[in-house]
Design a protein around this motif. Structure first.
Motif, PDB file in Angstrom:
ATOM      1  N   ARG A  11       0.057   1.873 -10.911  1.00 38.83           N
ATOM      2  CA  ARG A  11      -0.679   2.453 -12.038  1.00 38.83           C
ATOM      3  C   ARG A  11      -1.829   1.538 -12.446  1.00 38.83           C
ATOM      4  O   ARG A  11      -1.818   0.338 -12.170  1.00 38.83           O
ATOM      5  CB  ARG A  11       0.242   2.658 -13.244  1.00 38.83           C
ATOM      6  N   SER A  12      -2.787   2.126 -13.141  1.00 39.24           N
ATOM      7  CA  SER A  12      -3.858   1.330 -13.730  1.00 39.24           C
ATOM      8  C   SER A  12      -3.352   0.701 -15.018  1.00 39.24           C
ATOM      9  O   SER A  12      -2.274   1.044 -15.514  1.00 39.24           O
ATOM     10  CB  SER A  12      -5.070   2.213 -14.024  1.00 39.24           C
ATOM     11  N   SER A  13      -4.129  -0.227 -15.561  1.00 41.55           N
ATOM     12  CA  SER A  13      -3.752  -0.850 -16.824  1.00 41.55           C
ATOM     13  C   SER A  13      -3.780   0.151 -17.971  1.00 41.55           C
ATOM     14  O   SER A  13      -3.305  -0.146 -19.072  1.00 41.55           O
ATOM     15  CB  SER A  13      -4.684  -2.030 -17.130  1.00 41.55           C
ATOM     16  N   PHE A  14      -4.318   1.354 -17.726  1.00 39.86           N
ATOM     17  CA  PHE A  14      -4.315   2.420 -18.734  1.00 39.86           C
ATOM     18  C   PHE A  14      -3.135   3.365 -18.529  1.00 39.86           C
ATOM     19  O   PHE A  14      -3.015   4.387 -19.213  1.00 39.86           O
ATOM     20  CB  PHE A  14      -5.619   3.205 -18.676  1.00 39.86           C
ATOM     21  N   GLY A  15      -2.281   3.051 -17.536  1.00 38.62           N
ATOM     22  CA  GLY A  15      -1.083   3.847 -17.309  1.00 38.62           C
ATOM     23  C   GLY A  15      -1.257   5.015 -16.372  1.00 38.62           C
ATOM     24  O   GLY A  15      -0.312   5.783 -16.157  1.00 38.62           O
ATOM     25  N   GLN A  16      -2.444   5.179 -15.775  1.00 38.83           N
ATOM     26  CA  GLN A  16      -2.690   6.301 -14.872  1.00 38.83           C
ATOM     27  C   GLN A  16      -2.262   5.943 -13.447  1.00 38.83           C
ATOM     28  O   GLN A  16      -2.499   4.821 -12.984  1.00 38.83           O
ATOM     29  CB  GLN A  16      -4.175   6.678 -14.872  1.00 38.83           C
ATOM     30  N   PRO A  17      -1.635   6.873 -12.727  1.00 38.73           N
ATOM     31  CA  PRO A  17      -1.265   6.578 -11.329  1.00 38.73           C
ATOM     32  C   PRO A  17      -2.508   6.389 -10.468  1.00 38.73           C
ATOM     33  O   PRO A  17      -3.541   7.030 -10.680  1.00 38.73           O
ATOM     34  CB  PRO A  17      -0.471   7.806 -10.909  1.00 38.73           C
ATOM     35  N   ILE A  18      -2.418   5.498  -9.501  1.00 39.78           N
ATOM     36  CA  ILE A  18      -3.537   5.211  -8.600  1.00 39.78           C
ATOM     37  C   ILE A  18      -3.172   5.693  -7.200  1.00 39.78           C
ATOM     38  O   ILE A  18      -2.191   5.235  -6.608  1.00 39.78           O
ATOM     39  CB  ILE A  18      -3.850   3.704  -8.560  1.00 39.78           C
ATOM     40  N   ALA A  19      -3.943   6.627  -6.691  1.00 39.40           N
ATOM     41  CA  ALA A  19      -3.748   7.110  -5.322  1.00 39.40           C
ATOM     42  C   ALA A  19      -4.530   6.225  -4.360  1.00 39.40           C
ATOM     43  O   ALA A  19      -5.591   5.702  -4.696  1.00 39.40           O
ATOM     44  CB  ALA A  19      -4.208   8.556  -5.207  1.00 39.40           C
ATOM     45  N   GLY A  20      -4.007   6.083  -3.155  1.00 41.81           N
ATOM     46  CA  GLY A  20      -4.725   5.330  -2.122  1.00 41.81           C
ATOM     47  C   GLY A  20      -4.672   3.831  -2.287  1.00 41.81           C
ATOM     48  O   GLY A  20      -5.447   3.116  -1.636  1.00 41.81           O
ATOM     49  N   ALA A  21      -3.786   3.320  -3.144  1.00 41.49           N
ATOM     50  CA  ALA A  21      -3.605   1.868  -3.240  1.00 41.49           C
ATOM     51  C   ALA A  21      -2.795   1.389  -2.044  1.00 41.49           C
ATOM     52  O   ALA A  21      -1.924   2.097  -1.551  1.00 41.49           O
ATOM     53  CB  ALA A  21      -2.900   1.505  -4.541  1.00 41.49           C
ATOM     54  N   THR A  22      -3.074   0.200  -1.571  1.00 37.50           N
ATOM     55  CA  THR A  22      -2.315  -0.393  -0.477  1.00 37.50           C
ATOM     56  C   THR A  22      -1.408  -1.477  -1.036  1.00 37.50           C
ATOM     57  O   THR A  22      -1.848  -2.333  -1.796  1.00 37.50           O
ATOM     58  CB  THR A  22      -3.243  -0.998   0.586  1.00 37.50           C
ATOM     59  N   VAL A  23      -0.136  -1.426  -0.649  1.00 42.42           N
ATOM     60  CA  VAL A  23       0.852  -2.431  -1.044  1.00 42.42           C
ATOM     61  C   VAL A  23       1.357  -3.095   0.235  1.00 42.42           C
ATOM     62  O   VAL A  23       1.649  -2.403   1.219  1.00 42.42           O
ATOM     63  CB  VAL A  23       2.029  -1.805  -1.818  1.00 42.42           C
ATOM     64  N   LEU A  24       1.448  -4.422   0.234  1.00 40.98           N
ATOM     65  CA  LEU A  24       1.790  -5.149   1.463  1.00 40.98           C
ATOM     66  C   LEU A  24       2.701  -6.326   1.159  1.00 40.98           C
ATOM     67  O   LEU A  24       2.530  -7.012   0.152  1.00 40.98           O
ATOM     68  CB  LEU A  24       0.516  -5.625   2.148  1.00 40.98           C
ATOM     69  N   VAL A  25       3.665  -6.542   2.026  1.00 42.07           N
ATOM     70  CA  VAL A  25       4.410  -7.792   2.076  1.00 42.07           C
ATOM     71  C   VAL A  25       4.339  -8.295   3.510  1.00 42.07           C
ATOM     72  O   VAL A  25       4.152  -7.514   4.452  1.00 42.07           O
ATOM     73  CB  VAL A  25       5.885  -7.626   1.631  1.00 42.07           C
ATOM     74  N   ALA A  26       4.450  -9.612   3.681  1.00 42.86           N
ATOM     75  CA  ALA A  26       4.362 -10.191   5.018  1.00 42.86           C
ATOM     76  C   ALA A  26       5.523 -11.135   5.251  1.00 42.86           C
ATOM     77  O   ALA A  26       5.947 -11.860   4.345  1.00 42.86           O
ATOM     78  CB  ALA A  26       3.035 -10.933   5.189  1.00 42.86           C
ATOM     79  N   ALA A  27       6.018 -11.137   6.476  1.00 44.61           N
ATOM     80  CA  ALA A  27       7.059 -12.076   6.870  1.00 44.61           C
ATOM     81  C   ALA A  27       6.444 -13.458   7.068  1.00 44.61           C
ATOM     82  O   ALA A  27       5.216 -13.619   7.109  1.00 44.61           O
ATOM     83  CB  ALA A  27       7.733 -11.596   8.153  1.00 44.61           C
ATOM     84  N   ALA A  28       7.290 -14.464   7.208  1.00 44.90           N
ATOM     85  CA  ALA A  28       6.805 -15.838   7.339  1.00 44.90           C
ATOM     86  C   ALA A  28       5.896 -16.013   8.550  1.00 44.90           C
ATOM     87  O   ALA A  28       4.973 -16.826   8.532  1.00 44.90           O
ATOM     88  CB  ALA A  28       7.990 -16.801   7.428  1.00 44.90           C
ATOM     89  N   ASP A  29       6.118 -15.235   9.610  1.00 43.93           N
ATOM     90  CA  ASP A  29       5.293 -15.364  10.812  1.00 43.93           C
ATOM     91  C   ASP A  29       4.022 -14.535  10.738  1.00 43.93           C
ATOM     92  O   ASP A  29       3.235 -14.528  11.682  1.00 43.93           O
ATOM     93  CB  ASP A  29       6.094 -14.969  12.052  1.00 43.93           C
ATOM     94  N   GLY A  30       3.821 -13.838   9.620  1.00 39.58           N
ATOM     95  CA  GLY A  30       2.605 -13.040   9.436  1.00 39.58           C
ATOM     96  C   GLY A  30       2.781 -11.559   9.659  1.00 39.58           C
ATOM     97  O   GLY A  30       1.878 -10.784   9.331  1.00 39.58           O
ATOM     98  N   THR A  31       3.909 -11.117  10.194  1.00 39.78           N
ATOM     99  CA  THR A  31       4.120  -9.691  10.428  1.00 39.78           C
ATOM    100  C   THR A  31       3.988  -8.927   9.115  1.00 39.78           C
ATOM    101  O   THR A  31       4.739  -9.175   8.170  1.00 39.78           O
ATOM    102  CB  THR A  31       5.514  -9.426  11.024  1.00 39.78           C
ATOM    103  N   PRO A  32       3.011  -8.004   9.015  1.00 40.82           N
ATOM    104  CA  PRO A  32       2.797  -7.294   7.753  1.00 40.82           C
ATOM    105  C   PRO A  32       3.560  -5.971   7.697  1.00 40.82           C
ATOM    106  O   PRO A  32       3.806  -5.329   8.719  1.00 40.82           O
ATOM    107  CB  PRO A  32       1.291  -7.040   7.764  1.00 40.82           C
ATOM    108  N   PHE A  33       3.923  -5.587   6.486  1.00 44.59           N
ATOM    109  CA  PHE A  33       4.535  -4.288   6.215  1.00 44.59           C
ATOM    110  C   PHE A  33       3.750  -3.691   5.050  1.00 44.59           C
ATOM    111  O   PHE A  33       3.738  -4.245   3.947  1.00 44.59           O
ATOM    112  CB  PHE A  33       6.017  -4.445   5.859  1.00 44.59           C
ATOM    113  N   ALA A  34       3.067  -2.572   5.315  1.00 39.27           N
ATOM    114  CA  ALA A  34       2.148  -2.027   4.315  1.00 39.27           C
ATOM    115  C   ALA A  34       2.365  -0.532   4.146  1.00 39.27           C
ATOM    116  O   ALA A  34       2.849   0.152   5.052  1.00 39.27           O
ATOM    117  CB  ALA A  34       0.694  -2.298   4.727  1.00 39.27           C
ATOM    118  N   ALA A  35       2.016  -0.043   2.969  1.00 32.93           N
ATOM    119  CA  ALA A  35       2.103   1.387   2.679  1.00 32.93           C
ATOM    120  C   ALA A  35       1.024   1.733   1.668  1.00 32.93           C
ATOM    121  O   ALA A  35       0.530   0.873   0.933  1.00 32.93           O
ATOM    122  CB  ALA A  35       3.482   1.756   2.127  1.00 32.93           C
ATOM    123  N   GLU A  36       0.656   3.030   1.645  1.00 38.73           N
ATOM    124  CA  GLU A  36      -0.323   3.537   0.679  1.00 38.73           C
ATOM    125  C   GLU A  36       0.371   4.380  -0.373  1.00 38.73           C
ATOM    126  O   GLU A  36       1.355   5.063  -0.082  1.00 38.73           O
ATOM    127  CB  GLU A  36      -1.381   4.390   1.383  1.00 38.73           C
TER     128      GLU A  36
END
Length: 421
Positions: free
Chosen positions: A62-87
Protein backbone atom coordinates in the motif's frame (compact mmCIF):
# COMPACT_ATOMS: atom_id res chain seq x y z
CA UNK A 1 42.65 3.95 39.07
CA UNK A 2 43.66 1.00 36.90
CA UNK A 3 40.12 -0.37 37.03
CA UNK A 4 38.76 2.99 35.92
CA UNK A 5 41.19 3.14 32.99
CA UNK A 6 40.38 -0.46 32.08
CA UNK A 7 36.66 0.31 32.22
CA UNK A 8 37.14 3.33 29.97
CA UNK A 9 39.18 1.27 27.49
CA UNK A 10 36.53 -1.46 27.42
CA UNK A 11 33.74 1.09 26.88
CA UNK A 12 35.66 2.78 24.07
CA UNK A 13 36.34 -0.61 22.48
CA UNK A 14 32.67 -1.58 22.70
CA UNK A 15 31.57 1.74 21.20
CA UNK A 16 34.15 1.45 18.43
CA UNK A 17 33.05 -2.12 17.73
CA UNK A 18 29.39 -1.12 17.63
CA UNK A 19 30.25 1.69 15.20
CA UNK A 20 32.23 -0.60 12.90
CA UNK A 21 29.42 -3.17 12.89
CA UNK A 22 26.59 -0.74 12.20
CA UNK A 23 28.05 2.23 10.30
CA UNK A 24 27.13 2.88 6.67
CA UNK A 25 30.29 4.90 6.08
CA UNK A 26 31.53 4.04 2.56
CA UNK A 27 35.13 3.63 3.75
CA UNK A 28 34.16 1.04 6.34
CA UNK A 29 31.22 -1.13 5.28
CA UNK A 30 32.96 -2.73 2.25
CA UNK A 31 35.73 -4.07 4.53
CA UNK A 32 33.18 -5.20 7.11
CA UNK A 33 31.25 -7.11 4.45
CA UNK A 34 34.44 -8.71 3.14
CA UNK A 35 35.41 -9.88 6.64
CA UNK A 36 31.91 -11.24 7.26
CA UNK A 37 32.01 -13.12 3.97
CA UNK A 38 35.31 -14.82 4.76
CA UNK A 39 33.97 -15.93 8.14
CA UNK A 40 30.62 -17.18 6.82
CA UNK A 41 32.30 -18.92 3.89
CA UNK A 42 34.52 -20.84 6.32
CA UNK A 43 31.42 -21.81 8.28
CA UNK A 44 29.71 -23.02 5.10
CA UNK A 45 26.90 -20.47 5.36
CA UNK A 46 27.21 -19.09 1.82
CA UNK A 47 25.53 -21.75 -0.25
CA UNK A 48 22.57 -22.27 -2.61
CA UNK A 49 19.20 -22.33 -0.85
CA UNK A 50 17.75 -25.62 0.40
CA UNK A 51 15.14 -26.66 -2.15
CA UNK A 52 13.47 -29.10 0.23
CA UNK A 53 12.46 -26.64 2.97
CA UNK A 54 10.22 -23.90 1.59
CA UNK A 55 7.54 -21.52 2.76
CA UNK A 56 5.51 -18.55 1.55
CA UNK A 57 5.67 -14.80 2.07
CA UNK A 58 2.51 -12.89 1.26
CA UNK A 59 0.87 -9.57 1.95
CA UNK A 60 -0.41 -6.30 0.52
CA UNK A 61 1.59 -3.35 -0.79
CA UNK A 62 0.00 0.00 0.00
CA UNK A 63 0.94 3.64 -0.31
CA UNK A 64 1.46 5.79 2.77
CA UNK A 65 -2.11 7.02 2.10
CA UNK A 66 -3.44 3.46 2.47
CA UNK A 67 -4.15 2.85 -1.23
CA UNK A 68 -3.15 -0.51 -2.77
CA UNK A 69 -0.27 -0.33 -5.24
CA UNK A 70 -0.44 -2.47 -8.36
CA UNK A 71 2.73 -3.52 -10.15
CA UNK A 72 5.01 -3.24 -7.12
CA UNK A 73 7.91 -5.69 -7.03
CA UNK A 74 8.74 -7.51 -3.79
CA UNK A 75 12.00 -9.47 -3.53
CA UNK A 76 13.99 -11.53 -1.09
CA UNK A 77 17.39 -13.06 -1.86
CA UNK A 78 19.25 -16.06 -0.52
CA UNK A 79 22.79 -15.69 0.82
CA UNK A 80 24.23 -16.79 -2.54
CA UNK A 81 22.19 -14.15 -4.39
CA UNK A 82 19.38 -16.35 -5.70
CA UNK A 83 16.40 -13.95 -5.93
CA UNK A 84 12.73 -14.68 -5.32
CA UNK A 85 10.45 -11.93 -6.62
CA UNK A 86 6.77 -11.29 -7.22
CA UNK A 87 4.55 -8.44 -8.43
CA UNK A 88 1.50 -7.08 -6.67
CA UNK A 89 -1.88 -7.36 -8.40
CA UNK A 90 -4.56 -4.69 -8.86
CA UNK A 91 -5.46 -4.97 -5.15
CA UNK A 92 -1.81 -4.64 -4.11
CA UNK A 93 -1.59 -8.32 -3.14
CA UNK A 94 1.60 -10.29 -3.71
CA UNK A 95 2.63 -13.88 -3.05
CA UNK A 96 6.20 -15.10 -2.84
CA UNK A 97 5.78 -18.88 -2.94
CA UNK A 98 8.40 -21.61 -2.61
CA UNK A 99 10.85 -19.38 -0.72
CA UNK A 100 13.59 -21.39 1.03
CA UNK A 101 13.12 -21.40 4.79
CA UNK A 102 15.44 -18.74 6.21
CA UNK A 103 15.58 -15.19 7.54
CA UNK A 104 15.45 -12.35 5.00
CA UNK A 105 15.52 -8.58 4.51
CA UNK A 106 12.71 -8.04 1.95
CA UNK A 107 12.97 -5.12 -0.48
CA UNK A 108 10.20 -3.59 -2.55
CA UNK A 109 9.56 -0.74 -4.96
CA UNK A 110 7.12 0.62 -7.53
CA UNK A 111 7.14 3.43 -10.11
CA UNK A 112 6.71 6.79 -8.40
CA UNK A 113 7.50 5.39 -4.94
CA UNK A 114 10.60 5.15 -2.80
CA UNK A 115 12.22 1.75 -2.37
CA UNK A 116 11.85 0.14 1.04
CA UNK A 117 13.83 -2.54 2.90
CA UNK A 118 12.16 -4.23 5.85
CA UNK A 119 14.76 -4.47 8.59
CA UNK A 120 14.17 -6.14 11.94
CA UNK A 121 16.64 -7.42 14.53
CA UNK A 122 16.43 -11.02 13.32
CA UNK A 123 15.05 -10.41 9.84
CA UNK A 124 11.76 -11.67 8.41
CA UNK A 125 11.58 -15.40 9.02
CA UNK A 126 10.06 -17.75 6.44
CA UNK A 127 9.39 -21.18 7.94
CA UNK A 128 9.07 -24.42 6.02
CA UNK A 129 5.51 -25.35 5.12
CA UNK A 130 3.97 -22.15 6.49
CA UNK A 131 2.99 -18.66 5.36
CA UNK A 132 4.56 -15.49 6.75
CA UNK A 133 2.36 -12.37 6.46
CA UNK A 134 4.13 -9.14 5.54
CA UNK A 135 2.33 -5.98 4.45
CA UNK A 136 4.47 -3.22 2.96
CA UNK A 137 4.03 0.55 2.81
CA UNK A 138 5.69 2.67 0.13
CA UNK A 139 6.07 6.43 0.31
CA UNK A 140 5.79 8.64 -2.78
CA UNK A 141 9.18 9.29 -4.32
CA UNK A 142 10.18 12.96 -3.91
CA UNK A 143 11.98 14.76 -6.75
CA UNK A 144 15.72 14.13 -6.71
CA UNK A 145 17.38 16.84 -4.63
CA UNK A 146 20.53 17.48 -6.63
CA UNK A 147 22.68 20.43 -5.58
CA UNK A 148 23.19 22.80 -8.54
CA UNK A 149 26.79 23.06 -9.80
CA UNK A 150 28.92 26.05 -8.87
CA UNK A 151 32.13 27.49 -10.32
CA UNK A 152 31.22 26.18 -13.77
CA UNK A 153 34.11 26.62 -16.18
CA UNK A 154 33.97 25.83 -19.89
CA UNK A 155 37.50 25.47 -21.24
CA UNK A 156 38.81 27.07 -24.41
CA UNK A 157 37.92 25.22 -27.63
CA UNK A 158 40.69 23.05 -29.06
CA UNK A 159 40.87 21.17 -32.33
CA UNK A 160 41.17 17.43 -31.73
CA UNK A 161 41.70 14.47 -34.07
CA UNK A 162 41.82 10.66 -34.00
CA UNK A 163 42.87 8.30 -36.77
CA UNK A 164 41.70 4.87 -35.59
CA UNK A 165 39.52 2.94 -35.79
CA UNK A 166 37.43 5.73 -37.38
CA UNK A 167 39.21 8.91 -38.46
CA UNK A 168 37.44 11.97 -37.08
CA UNK A 169 37.98 15.58 -36.02
CA UNK A 170 36.08 17.70 -33.50
CA UNK A 171 36.30 20.68 -31.18
CA UNK A 172 36.98 19.76 -27.55
CA UNK A 173 36.19 21.81 -24.45
CA UNK A 174 36.65 20.70 -20.85
CA UNK A 175 33.68 21.16 -18.47
CA UNK A 176 34.56 21.76 -14.82
CA UNK A 177 32.37 22.51 -11.82
CA UNK A 178 32.00 21.87 -8.11
CA UNK A 179 29.10 20.50 -6.10
CA UNK A 180 28.72 19.02 -2.62
CA UNK A 181 32.33 20.01 -1.79
CA UNK A 182 33.77 17.95 -4.63
CA UNK A 183 34.93 18.54 -8.18
CA UNK A 184 33.28 16.73 -11.05
CA UNK A 185 34.92 13.84 -12.86
CA UNK A 186 36.96 14.66 -15.97
CA UNK A 187 34.30 15.81 -18.47
CA UNK A 188 34.55 17.06 -22.06
CA UNK A 189 32.24 18.54 -24.67
CA UNK A 190 32.93 17.56 -28.28
CA UNK A 191 31.25 19.34 -31.20
CA UNK A 192 31.75 19.14 -34.97
CA UNK A 193 34.70 21.06 -36.39
CA UNK A 194 32.56 22.66 -39.08
CA UNK A 195 32.51 26.32 -38.02
CA UNK A 196 28.72 26.27 -37.50
CA UNK A 197 26.83 27.37 -34.39
CA UNK A 198 23.49 25.59 -34.91
CA UNK A 199 22.24 23.46 -31.99
CA UNK A 200 22.74 19.70 -32.28
CA UNK A 201 21.14 16.73 -30.54
CA UNK A 202 23.07 15.99 -27.38
CA UNK A 203 24.70 12.66 -26.55
CA UNK A 204 25.83 12.09 -22.98
CA UNK A 205 28.53 9.42 -23.31
CA UNK A 206 29.17 7.72 -19.95
CA UNK A 207 32.32 5.64 -20.25
CA UNK A 208 33.77 2.87 -18.04
CA UNK A 209 37.00 4.80 -17.63
CA UNK A 210 38.43 8.32 -17.98
CA UNK A 211 36.64 10.31 -20.69
CA UNK A 212 39.82 11.26 -22.55
CA UNK A 213 40.72 7.58 -23.10
CA UNK A 214 37.54 7.07 -25.15
CA UNK A 215 38.05 9.81 -27.75
CA UNK A 216 38.06 7.19 -30.50
CA UNK A 217 34.31 6.98 -29.78
CA UNK A 218 33.51 10.59 -28.85
CA UNK A 219 35.08 12.28 -31.88
CA UNK A 220 33.37 10.18 -34.59
CA UNK A 221 30.01 10.74 -32.84
CA UNK A 222 30.62 14.49 -32.75
CA UNK A 223 31.65 14.49 -36.42
CA UNK A 224 28.42 12.61 -37.20
CA UNK A 225 26.42 15.61 -35.97
CA UNK A 226 26.11 15.40 -32.19
CA UNK A 227 27.18 17.52 -29.26
CA UNK A 228 28.89 14.83 -27.18
CA UNK A 229 29.30 15.28 -23.43
CA UNK A 230 31.83 12.66 -22.33
CA UNK A 231 32.33 11.60 -18.72
CA UNK A 232 33.92 8.56 -17.09
CA UNK A 233 32.83 7.98 -13.48
CA UNK A 234 35.34 6.24 -11.23
CA UNK A 235 34.56 2.72 -10.09
CA UNK A 236 32.64 2.82 -6.81
CA UNK A 237 30.17 0.73 -4.81
CA UNK A 238 27.70 3.59 -4.36
CA UNK A 239 26.94 5.45 -7.59
CA UNK A 240 24.62 8.19 -6.35
CA UNK A 241 27.15 11.05 -6.30
CA UNK A 242 28.21 10.29 -9.88
CA UNK A 243 24.58 10.01 -11.02
CA UNK A 244 24.08 13.45 -9.46
CA UNK A 245 26.89 14.74 -11.70
CA UNK A 246 25.20 13.27 -14.77
CA UNK A 247 22.07 15.21 -13.87
CA UNK A 248 24.16 18.36 -13.45
CA UNK A 249 25.74 18.23 -16.91
CA UNK A 250 22.31 17.48 -18.38
CA UNK A 251 20.94 20.54 -16.58
CA UNK A 252 23.78 22.63 -18.05
CA UNK A 253 22.74 21.48 -21.53
CA UNK A 254 19.05 22.16 -20.84
CA UNK A 255 19.96 25.65 -19.61
CA UNK A 256 21.79 26.41 -22.88
CA UNK A 257 25.18 26.73 -21.17
CA UNK A 258 27.01 24.24 -23.41
CA UNK A 259 27.75 25.40 -26.98
CA UNK A 260 25.65 23.66 -29.64
CA UNK A 261 24.13 21.20 -27.15
CA UNK A 262 20.36 21.08 -27.70
CA UNK A 263 18.96 20.43 -24.23
CA UNK A 264 15.58 19.40 -25.65
CA UNK A 265 17.08 16.31 -27.35
CA UNK A 266 19.29 14.26 -25.05
CA UNK A 267 20.35 10.67 -25.61
CA UNK A 268 22.75 8.64 -23.50
CA UNK A 269 25.41 6.16 -24.57
CA UNK A 270 27.07 3.91 -22.00
CA UNK A 271 28.92 0.64 -21.74
CA UNK A 272 29.82 -1.95 -19.16
CA UNK A 273 29.84 -0.66 -15.55
CA UNK A 274 28.67 2.81 -16.62
CA UNK A 275 25.41 1.23 -17.80
CA UNK A 276 24.51 1.03 -14.10
CA UNK A 277 24.72 4.83 -13.89
CA UNK A 278 22.46 5.35 -16.88
CA UNK A 279 19.84 2.83 -15.83
CA UNK A 280 19.82 4.36 -12.35
CA UNK A 281 19.40 7.82 -13.91
CA UNK A 282 16.46 6.62 -16.01
CA UNK A 283 14.75 5.20 -12.91
CA UNK A 284 15.63 7.97 -10.48
CA UNK A 285 14.93 10.96 -12.71
CA UNK A 286 12.25 10.06 -15.29
CA UNK A 287 11.92 12.54 -18.12
CA UNK A 288 15.56 13.64 -17.88
CA UNK A 289 16.73 11.83 -21.02
CA UNK A 290 15.00 10.85 -24.26
CA UNK A 291 16.69 7.56 -25.20
CA UNK A 292 19.64 5.36 -24.25
CA UNK A 293 21.92 2.83 -25.89
CA UNK A 294 23.83 0.48 -23.59
CA UNK A 295 26.65 -1.86 -24.55
CA UNK A 296 27.28 -4.86 -22.30
CA UNK A 297 25.51 -3.49 -19.19
CA UNK A 298 24.96 -5.33 -15.90
CA UNK A 299 21.21 -5.38 -15.20
CA UNK A 300 20.76 -7.90 -12.35
CA UNK A 301 23.40 -7.88 -9.61
CA UNK A 302 21.58 -10.64 -7.72
CA UNK A 303 22.05 -12.97 -10.69
CA UNK A 304 25.70 -11.97 -11.10
CA UNK A 305 26.29 -12.80 -7.42
CA UNK A 306 24.48 -16.13 -7.80
CA UNK A 307 26.64 -17.06 -10.78
CA UNK A 308 29.77 -16.00 -8.91
CA UNK A 309 28.93 -18.17 -5.90
CA UNK A 310 28.05 -21.08 -8.21
CA UNK A 311 31.44 -20.79 -9.91
CA UNK A 312 29.96 -20.16 -13.36
CA UNK A 313 31.06 -16.50 -13.47
CA UNK A 314 34.61 -15.36 -12.70
CA UNK A 315 34.70 -11.55 -12.73
CA UNK A 316 38.03 -10.14 -13.99
CA UNK A 317 39.83 -7.00 -12.79
CA UNK A 318 39.07 -7.75 -9.13
CA UNK A 319 35.33 -7.31 -9.65
CA UNK A 320 34.79 -10.41 -7.53
CA UNK A 321 36.02 -8.34 -4.58
CA UNK A 322 33.46 -5.65 -5.44
CA UNK A 323 30.65 -8.22 -5.33
CA UNK A 324 31.89 -9.49 -1.97
CA UNK A 325 32.19 -5.93 -0.63
CA UNK A 326 28.52 -5.31 -1.40
CA UNK A 327 27.65 -7.80 1.35
CA UNK A 328 25.43 -10.86 1.37
CA UNK A 329 22.29 -10.29 -0.72
CA UNK A 330 20.19 -11.87 2.03
CA UNK A 331 21.40 -9.38 4.66
CA UNK A 332 22.13 -6.16 2.76
CA UNK A 333 20.07 -6.40 -0.44
CA UNK A 334 19.55 -2.65 -0.90
CA UNK A 335 22.45 -1.90 -3.25
CA UNK A 336 21.91 -5.05 -5.27
CA UNK A 337 18.29 -3.99 -5.61
CA UNK A 338 18.96 -0.31 -6.35
CA UNK A 339 21.28 -1.07 -9.26
CA UNK A 340 19.42 -4.05 -10.72
CA UNK A 341 17.37 -2.45 -13.50
CA UNK A 342 15.66 -5.75 -14.23
CA UNK A 343 13.48 -5.16 -11.17
CA UNK A 344 12.82 -1.50 -12.03
CA UNK A 345 11.79 -2.01 -15.66
CA UNK A 346 8.39 -0.40 -15.05
CA UNK A 347 10.25 2.86 -14.34
CA UNK A 348 12.04 2.86 -17.69
CA UNK A 349 9.94 4.88 -20.12
CA UNK A 350 12.43 5.74 -22.86
CA UNK A 351 13.44 3.90 -26.04
CA UNK A 352 16.30 1.63 -24.98
CA UNK A 353 18.74 -0.32 -27.15
CA UNK A 354 20.83 -3.10 -25.59
CA UNK A 355 23.88 -4.39 -27.47
CA UNK A 356 25.90 -7.25 -26.03
CA UNK A 357 28.62 -9.55 -27.29
CA UNK A 358 27.91 -13.25 -26.88
CA UNK A 359 31.62 -13.65 -26.07
CA UNK A 360 31.60 -10.94 -23.40
CA UNK A 361 34.20 -12.00 -20.84
CA UNK A 362 33.28 -9.39 -18.20
CA UNK A 363 29.48 -9.17 -18.12
CA UNK A 364 27.55 -12.24 -19.35
CA UNK A 365 25.37 -11.45 -22.37
CA UNK A 366 22.42 -12.93 -20.48
CA UNK A 367 22.37 -9.72 -18.41
CA UNK A 368 21.01 -7.77 -21.40
CA UNK A 369 18.68 -10.64 -22.22
CA UNK A 370 17.16 -10.55 -18.71
CA UNK A 371 16.32 -6.85 -18.94
CA UNK A 372 15.05 -7.19 -22.51
CA UNK A 373 12.75 -10.04 -21.46
CA UNK A 374 11.28 -7.91 -18.69
CA UNK A 375 10.82 -4.88 -20.97
CA UNK A 376 9.12 -7.13 -23.51
CA UNK A 377 6.77 -8.50 -20.87
CA UNK A 378 5.80 -4.96 -19.91
CA UNK A 379 5.44 -3.74 -23.50
CA UNK A 380 8.24 -1.18 -23.13
CA UNK A 381 10.05 0.17 -26.21
CA UNK A 382 13.41 -1.57 -26.56
CA UNK A 383 15.76 -3.24 -29.01
CA UNK A 384 18.17 -6.09 -28.28
CA UNK A 385 21.17 -7.08 -30.37
CA UNK A 386 23.37 -10.01 -29.34
CA UNK A 387 26.57 -9.94 -31.38
CA UNK A 388 28.76 -12.84 -32.38
CA UNK A 389 32.46 -12.23 -31.85
CA UNK A 390 34.08 -9.05 -30.53
CA UNK A 391 34.58 -8.69 -26.77
CA UNK A 392 33.29 -6.86 -23.75
CA UNK A 393 34.23 -3.34 -24.83
CA UNK A 394 33.26 -3.89 -28.48
CA UNK A 395 36.36 -1.99 -29.53
CA UNK A 396 39.14 -2.45 -32.06
CA UNK A 397 42.35 -0.53 -32.70
CA UNK A 398 41.87 -0.93 -36.45
CA UNK A 399 38.76 -0.44 -38.57
CA UNK A 400 36.73 -3.58 -39.20
CA UNK A 401 33.31 -4.04 -40.81
CA UNK A 402 31.96 -4.96 -37.35
CA UNK A 403 33.11 -1.62 -35.94
CA UNK A 404 31.53 0.19 -38.88
CA UNK A 405 28.25 -1.67 -38.39
CA UNK A 406 28.26 -0.93 -34.65
CA UNK A 407 28.86 2.78 -35.27
CA UNK A 408 26.09 2.92 -37.87
CA UNK A 409 23.69 1.07 -35.56
CA UNK A 410 24.44 3.63 -32.84
CA UNK A 411 23.94 6.71 -35.00
CA UNK A 412 20.83 5.25 -36.65
CA UNK A 413 19.26 4.59 -33.23
CA UNK A 414 19.85 8.13 -32.01
CA UNK A 415 18.74 9.61 -35.34
CA UNK A 416 15.41 7.81 -34.85
CA UNK A 417 14.95 8.59 -31.16
CA UNK A 418 16.25 12.18 -31.04
CA UNK A 419 14.35 13.59 -34.00
CA UNK A 420 13.39 17.27 -33.90
CA UNK A 421 9.60 17.17 -34.38
Amino acid sequence: MRRRILLIVVCVALLAGAYLITTDHPRIWPYRHAAQYLLLQRLGRVRPPDATQRGTLRGVVRSSFGQPIAGATVLVAAADGTPFAAESDAQGRYVLADVPADSYIPVAGAPGFEDVAVRTLLGISVAAGSTTPLDLTLRPRPPADVTPPTDVILGDPQGWHVEKPLAASAIRRQISFRADDRSNQLTFLYTPDDGATTPLPTLLAVYPGPADTWESVSLPLAQAGYAVIAVGPEYALDLEADVDDLERVIDLAKAGRLPRADGSRIGVLAGSYSGLHVLRLAVRAPGTIDSALLLGPPTDLFELRRQFEAGTFSPPFGLDQALIALGLPSRVPERYWRYSARYHARDIDIPLMLIHSKEDEVVPFTQSQLLADELRRLGKPHELSILEGMGHYLLATEYTPAIGDLFNTTTDFFARTLRSD
